[in-house]
Write a protein that holds these residues in place. Sequence first.
Motif, PDB file in Angstrom:
ATOM      1  N   VAL A 163     -38.885  12.692  13.625  1.00 54.88           N
ATOM      2  CA  VAL A 163     -38.737  14.069  13.148  1.00 54.88           C
ATOM      3  C   VAL A 163     -37.908  14.884  14.148  1.00 54.88           C
ATOM      4  O   VAL A 163     -36.994  15.627  13.772  1.00 54.88           O
ATOM      5  N   LYS A 164     -38.218  14.731  15.435  1.00 53.20           N
ATOM      6  CA  LYS A 164     -37.456  15.445  16.466  1.00 53.20           C
ATOM      7  C   LYS A 164     -36.001  15.014  16.460  1.00 53.20           C
ATOM      8  O   LYS A 164     -35.096  15.842  16.622  1.00 53.20           O
ATOM      9  N   ALA A 165     -35.765  13.726  16.300  1.00 52.42           N
ATOM     10  CA  ALA A 165     -34.394  13.217  16.306  1.00 52.42           C
ATOM     11  C   ALA A 165     -33.594  13.780  15.138  1.00 52.42           C
ATOM     12  O   ALA A 165     -32.412  14.128  15.289  1.00 52.42           O
ATOM     13  N   ALA A 166     -34.209  13.861  13.965  1.00 54.44           N
ATOM     14  CA  ALA A 166     -33.503  14.405  12.804  1.00 54.44           C
ATOM     15  C   ALA A 166     -33.046  15.833  13.069  1.00 54.44           C
ATOM     16  O   ALA A 166     -31.901  16.204  12.774  1.00 54.44           O
ATOM     17  N   ARG A 167     -33.929  16.619  13.649  1.00 56.15           N
ATOM     18  CA  ARG A 167     -33.577  18.015  13.955  1.00 56.15           C
ATOM     19  C   ARG A 167     -32.515  18.082  15.044  1.00 56.15           C
ATOM     20  O   ARG A 167     -31.611  18.932  15.000  1.00 56.15           O
TER      21      ARG A 167
END
Length: 298
Positions: free
Chosen positions: A87-91
Amino acid sequence: MSWTGVFPAVTTKMRSDGEIDIKATQASLDRLIANGVSGVIVLPMLGENASLRQAERDAVVTAAKEVVAGRVPLLSGLAELSEEDAVKAARNYEKLGAEGLMVFPSLAYRTDSRETVAWYRAVGGASGLPIMIYNNPIAYRVDVGPEELAQLADVKTIVCIKEESGDIRRITDIYNRVGDRYAVFCGVDDLILESVALGVTGWVSGMTNAWPAECVRLFNLCRDGNFDEARKLYRILTPSFHLDTSVKLVQYIKLAEHLVYGAPDAVRRPRLPLADADRREASAIIQEAIAALARKAA
């Protein structure tokens, strides 16, 4: 974004000491775009994503954004262990300027069907970026099939699947189950002609790194239904395309780039340079394609 055409899975160029060669990576991206690809994907498996530090991944995306300069869509691979990190990587990639994501399953754990759907649902809700599901059950032992796609159909950001199960029947099964809800891309170089005949709209290709103009021409011939001409070119390239299905595909495709246009072919550990016998065998296959393409062009 138009989800059609050839989207090479771009190799990350390395120096002999294993550090990233940003300038060579940018030159490769520029060459691909100049030769007509429809989009580019940095940090795929071929880009040695899992072997890079996060700061290096960020540098690759930033450098790619600079050289691509809006000429074609820029996608980033997303390969993480935990849902939180995914999730952090997508953002993060959205902030860096990526225009789409090719999302791997969790690299930490072989998820079952229910867990796989939950993983992609979570990443799909993490940013506004469109997502291509990377389905490679041979390598990752996780399969996103027609039933999983049906369950994810309400996640609007999930728009495409890179189908790499190796089962050509899967393409028809997907269309029969979910219609045209998703763009379906071929993810196996040595199944592209068959896949276009069955209705895929795009191709995530490895050997396009070496032969971008030829692979774009091959895709366009298939798309336009000119299978007589497509078969001639496909038969020349298929022995090299078979190298894309090997566990050594990163080394082999970098070797092809090196032989075709002089790109560096170094890899990062745990990958090692090819053993002499493997290098000789692959070089012979690639050199035969180079010679056959030259004869065809003469």
